[in-house]
Design a protein around this motif. Structure first.
Motif, mmCIF file in Angstrom:
data_model
loop_
_atom_site.group_PDB
_atom_site.id
_atom_site.type_symbol
_atom_site.label_atom_id
_atom_site.label_comp_id
_atom_site.label_asym_id
_atom_site.label_seq_id
_atom_site.Cartn_x
_atom_site.Cartn_y
_atom_site.Cartn_z
ATOM 1 N N VAL B 145 -30.489 -62.621 66.221
ATOM 2 C CA VAL B 145 -31.289 -63.846 66.181
ATOM 3 C C VAL B 145 -32.325 -63.831 67.281
ATOM 4 C CG1 VAL B 145 -31.187 -66.337 66.551
ATOM 5 C CG2 VAL B 145 -29.517 -65.231 65.063
ATOM 6 N N TRP B 146 -31.874 -63.464 68.463
ATOM 7 C CA TRP B 146 -32.800 -63.424 69.606
ATOM 8 C C TRP B 146 -34.014 -62.560 69.266
ATOM 9 C CZ3 TRP B 146 -35.168 -60.237 73.117
ATOM 10 C CH2 TRP B 146 -35.557 -60.808 74.339
ATOM 11 N N LEU B 147 -33.737 -61.377 68.747
ATOM 12 C CA LEU B 147 -34.822 -60.467 68.401
ATOM 13 C C LEU B 147 -35.694 -61.025 67.275
ATOM 14 C CD1 LEU B 147 -33.287 -58.348 70.133
ATOM 15 C CD2 LEU B 147 -33.811 -56.663 68.341
ATOM 16 N N SER B 148 -35.061 -61.481 66.247
ATOM 17 C CA SER B 148 -35.815 -61.902 65.062
ATOM 18 C C SER B 148 -36.752 -63.061 65.370
ATOM 19 C CB SER B 148 -34.856 -62.332 63.957
ATOM 20 O OG SER B 148 -33.917 -61.318 63.717
ATOM 21 N N VAL B 149 -36.191 -64.052 66.024
ATOM 22 C CA VAL B 149 -37.002 -65.231 66.301
ATOM 23 C C VAL B 149 -38.228 -64.872 67.122
ATOM 24 C CG1 VAL B 149 -37.049 -67.411 67.568
ATOM 25 C CG2 VAL B 149 -35.123 -66.864 66.072
ATOM 26 N N ARG B 150 -38.001 -64.137 68.205
ATOM 27 C CA ARG B 150 -39.140 -63.794 69.054
ATOM 28 C C ARG B 150 -40.135 -62.880 68.340
ATOM 29 N NH1 ARG B 150 -35.326 -65.684 71.235
ATOM 30 N NH2 ARG B 150 -35.333 -66.870 73.167
ATOM 31 N N THR B 151 -39.630 -61.995 67.536
ATOM 32 C CA THR B 151 -40.527 -61.103 66.802
ATOM 33 C C THR B 151 -41.430 -61.894 65.859
ATOM 34 O OG1 THR B 151 -38.936 -59.287 66.871
ATOM 35 C CG2 THR B 151 -40.619 -59.229 65.136
ATOM 36 N N VAL B 152 -40.819 -62.719 65.079
ATOM 37 C CA VAL B 152 -41.583 -63.474 64.093
ATOM 38 C C VAL B 152 -42.595 -64.396 64.764
ATOM 39 C CG1 VAL B 152 -41.413 -65.294 62.364
ATOM 40 C CG2 VAL B 152 -39.818 -63.358 62.326
ATOM 41 N N GLU B 153 -42.116 -65.085 65.771
ATOM 42 C CA GLU B 153 -42.994 -65.992 66.496
ATOM 43 C C GLU B 153 -44.186 -65.252 67.097
ATOM 44 O OE1 GLU B 153 -42.065 -68.783 70.275
ATOM 45 O OE2 GLU B 153 -42.018 -66.613 70.540
ATOM 46 N N HIS B 154 -43.881 -64.218 67.817
ATOM 47 C CA HIS B 154 -44.952 -63.534 68.523
ATOM 48 C C HIS B 154 -45.956 -62.885 67.577
ATOM 49 C CE1 HIS B 154 -46.615 -60.139 71.063
ATOM 50 N NE2 HIS B 154 -47.041 -61.213 71.631
ATOM 51 N N LEU B 155 -45.442 -62.219 66.569
ATOM 52 C CA LEU B 155 -46.365 -61.546 65.653
ATOM 53 C C LEU B 155 -47.265 -62.547 64.948
ATOM 54 C CD1 LEU B 155 -44.138 -58.709 64.131
ATOM 55 C CD2 LEU B 155 -45.942 -58.517 65.850
ATOM 56 N N THR B 156 -46.676 -63.651 64.576
ATOM 57 C CA THR B 156 -47.495 -64.663 63.902
ATOM 58 C C THR B 156 -48.588 -65.183 64.832
ATOM 59 O OG1 THR B 156 -45.570 -65.299 62.591
ATOM 60 C CG2 THR B 156 -47.431 -66.831 62.637
ATOM 61 N N VAL B 157 -48.187 -65.486 66.044
ATOM 62 C CA VAL B 157 -49.179 -65.978 67.012
ATOM 63 C C VAL B 157 -50.277 -64.934 67.229
ATOM 64 C CG1 VAL B 157 -49.527 -66.525 69.441
ATOM 65 C CG2 VAL B 157 -47.645 -67.578 68.196
ATOM 66 N N ARG B 158 -49.895 -63.744 67.443
ATOM 67 C CA ARG B 158 -50.884 -62.693 67.692
ATOM 68 C C ARG B 158 -51.799 -62.503 66.494
ATOM 69 N NH1 ARG B 158 -50.232 -59.160 71.969
ATOM 70 N NH2 ARG B 158 -52.346 -58.568 71.297
ATOM 71 N N TYR B 159 -51.194 -62.569 65.326
ATOM 72 C CA TYR B 159 -52.008 -62.422 64.114
ATOM 73 C C TYR B 159 -53.069 -63.519 64.056
ATOM 74 C CZ TYR B 159 -53.375 -62.106 59.223
ATOM 75 O OH TYR B 159 -54.106 -61.987 58.065
ATOM 76 N N LEU B 160 -52.658 -64.715 64.345
ATOM 77 C CA LEU B 160 -53.592 -65.836 64.275
ATOM 78 C C LEU B 160 -54.628 -65.800 65.397
ATOM 79 C CD1 LEU B 160 -51.011 -68.587 63.307
ATOM 80 C CD2 LEU B 160 -52.932 -67.801 61.898
ATOM 81 N N LEU B 161 -54.204 -65.312 66.535
ATOM 82 C CA LEU B 161 -55.111 -65.307 67.678
ATOM 83 C C LEU B 161 -56.063 -64.114 67.649
ATOM 84 C CD1 LEU B 161 -54.497 -67.768 69.088
ATOM 85 C CD2 LEU B 161 -52.973 -66.582 70.646
ATOM 86 N N ASP B 162 -55.564 -62.960 67.350
ATOM 87 C CA ASP B 162 -56.393 -61.753 67.432
ATOM 88 C C ASP B 162 -57.109 -61.444 66.133
ATOM 89 O OD1 ASP B 162 -55.208 -61.733 69.837
ATOM 90 O OD2 ASP B 162 -54.108 -59.848 69.597
ATOM 91 N N GLN B 163 -56.647 -62.045 65.073
ATOM 92 C CA GLN B 163 -57.253 -61.818 63.767
ATOM 93 C C GLN B 163 -57.529 -60.343 63.479
ATOM 94 O OE1 GLN B 163 -59.755 -65.870 64.321
ATOM 95 N NE2 GLN B 163 -60.224 -64.705 62.493
ATOM 96 N N PRO B 164 -56.482 -59.566 63.424
ATOM 97 C CA PRO B 164 -56.653 -58.150 63.092
ATOM 98 C C PRO B 164 -57.061 -58.033 61.620
ATOM 99 C CG PRO B 164 -54.336 -58.717 63.041
ATOM 100 C CD PRO B 164 -55.061 -59.955 63.497
ATOM 101 N N PRO B 165 -57.630 -56.902 61.249
ATOM 102 C CA PRO B 165 -58.125 -56.756 59.867
ATOM 103 C C PRO B 165 -56.978 -56.491 58.891
ATOM 104 C CG PRO B 165 -58.490 -54.741 61.093
ATOM 105 C CD PRO B 165 -57.871 -55.713 62.057
ATOM 106 N N ILE B 166 -56.060 -57.410 58.844
ATOM 107 C CA ILE B 166 -54.927 -57.286 57.923
ATOM 108 C C ILE B 166 -54.928 -58.518 57.025
ATOM 109 C CG2 ILE B 166 -52.403 -57.224 57.775
ATOM 110 C CD1 ILE B 166 -52.377 -56.034 60.609
ATOM 111 N N PRO B 167 -54.915 -58.308 55.725
ATOM 112 C CA PRO B 167 -54.900 -59.481 54.829
ATOM 113 C C PRO B 167 -53.648 -60.321 55.089
ATOM 114 C CG PRO B 167 -55.265 -57.450 53.598
ATOM 115 C CD PRO B 167 -54.904 -57.044 54.991
#
Lengths: 187, 187, 187, 187
Positions: B145-167
DNA sequence: AATGAATGAGGGTTCATTCAT
DNA sequence: AATGAATGAACCCTCATTCAT
């Protein structure tokens, strides 16, 4: 002298945190006067950036070395080795790591962090490309690298910073599993 | 009144960023005087924290609702739904998200972030516990749980903030895969 | 309060000169803290400019009043009266006058000086226009005004600042002659 | 070497203005180190003063030459010639002229300017003395010289610096008239 | 409760001058 | 003579916090 300032910068960052790292404190830590800082750096941010870049470079270098020596080994082996190399590389004074993360978060200055991830990403991309057959066939490589690198980096940092009650062995094991299960083909 | 200050705080954070959100700007945005802020909050950080806590609460609430309605559904379904709920909840003005992350990074104040993760973690833990049979048998649940929650949270935030070229679709798909492959038994 | 700062600014300018008029000295002279200055002025230059503008305004006002009451009088009368009004208006503490001149000399900030000359010039222009018949017929009025105003201003300032061994009566007499002979028709 | 520093000083003054002319910039322009400046000059101001003195000397020399060759010519001729010589001599890069004026305004350092005016004044005085019969009989010569020199100098500088919309021909014509009408007997 | 003027320590930076080499 | 790194006081300005009104 640049070296001395960089060391002082690191010390100060570690002791006082990102916000508390004032030029005068850095100068004091370096045993020089505030004005002298500007003989070697154009402004404060350049100092902090250089400190972090130096650290980032060392980290990249460490990980690169680790991976480079194993390009011919199977995915599980190299993933685990890489994770450990990164873990060890990030396992510095937590206060410094925290300051680095604070800096990495900053709008303008995120460059160091971004660059770090970029470089590690390229490395991973190259490796995975040569091992494509051992991977899940439908995997979009770019995206997978983007996710993997940030996941590993962030989880490791958080583990070191927050010190959750998870044994280090277990943490590394689970992290490895997380990455491998993501990459490998459904058996 | 507290409400008004919180709104003003959010506005200011969004418009001026973490560093630019001075007390006087917040007071102005709230239509009150700087001094009055201290009638409702002990110091500036308490305001910012409260702003973020409110946002965090809304997010937890959103995710909770989403999960609660599906406790009886299979893992893949609920994971995907949760991911999407979180993604949508985090998909606010990027400037605000950035400010929130900057604050979350702060030494003393990481509490809000930690608490957020803690609450989401409990939720996920409860769910997974009830679905234990559908998971990898040897999984250490706390850690997972510890891993999953932080992974999902962080990746989502980074995706939204950095806007990488990923659909976006691909991002969500891969993220789902990442989590599911980690949790599910080797088929 | 603005008033107090302006007075303090003038004092400081007088006592320490243009370069020596630091914000902290001005604040001290005003009996307030440095930060308070910025409640009333956006930056240091605004303070100095305001001090000089206030002085300049007083001067213009004085000269205007003097001239306005004599628009119907003959050229020699009004010229002499104006010269004396200006002389008296400029006869303040020399140190302050010096600081004012230093400021007037500054590139960006010459505005106050230029504006002063502009306003006096307009006044003189209006007067001379109504007395055109009493002037040298071929005189280019704009140019004549430009020359006259700057001449009178500068000579008066220099007289007060350098204190040459010229009796005040004689100075004023000669200055009057200089201007009148320039304006009047060759008899 | 002194020469090289002086040239560098002038360049720097021209390029960066009075305030921007730091010792290190001057040293750089001279191709030497900041420390070496102090081998030849006791402090910064001495350098600037020397630069301006050199310029002032050249100007005096130019005007002197012009006048010397015409001591036997009538007043109008020599006045006009002198005015033109001065005008041409001052018609250098405006940026340098401006810097010179800024410096001339300075408290301690007005000496260069004063000296310049003094020397030109002596010259004019000598000339006018030999042409006394052609002048207004009641004129106080010392005073007249004091006024004339400063008037001509200041107006010319201002004309070159502020570039008012006055044709150069007209400017010189009017300036000549101003001076001649002041000196000559009422016809 | 509300104000908002006042605070004042602290921020980053500049630069004329010195002095060990 | 020449260097140029080192100095350090001084600069202008910001802002979280206080307190008399």
């Amino acid at each position: 002298m640049v070296e001395r300032i960089l060391d002082a910068g690191r010390e100060t960052l570690t002791e006082y945190g990102y916000e508390g790292a004032s030029t005068s404190r850095i100068a004091t830590a370096a045993g020089i006067s505030p004005g002298s800082l500007y003989q070697y750096f154009p402004h404060k941010d350049a100092i902090v950036s250089a400190v972090l870049e130096r650290y980032s470079d060392a980290l990249v270098s460490r990980v690169t070395t680790e991976m480079a020596g194993r390009f011919d080994q199977p995915v599980p082996v190299i993933v685990r080795a890489t994770l450990i190399a990164l873990f060890d590389g990030l396992d510095v004074e937590p206060a410094f790591l925290r300051a680095a993360v604070e800096h990495g978060t900053r709008l303008d200055d995120g460059r160091t962090l971004t660059a770090f991830e970029q470089r590690i990403g390229e490395l991973v991309f190259a490796y995975l490309t040569t091992h494509r057959p051992a991977l899940r066939p439908d995997i979009p490589l770019d995206t997978a690298v983007w996710l993997s690198v940030r996941t590993v980096e962030h989880l490791t940092v958080r583990y070191l910073l927050d010190q959750p009650p998870i044994p280090q062995e277990q943490f590394l094991g689970e992290l490895t599993t997380l990455v491998l299960n993501y990459l490998k083909p459904a058996s």
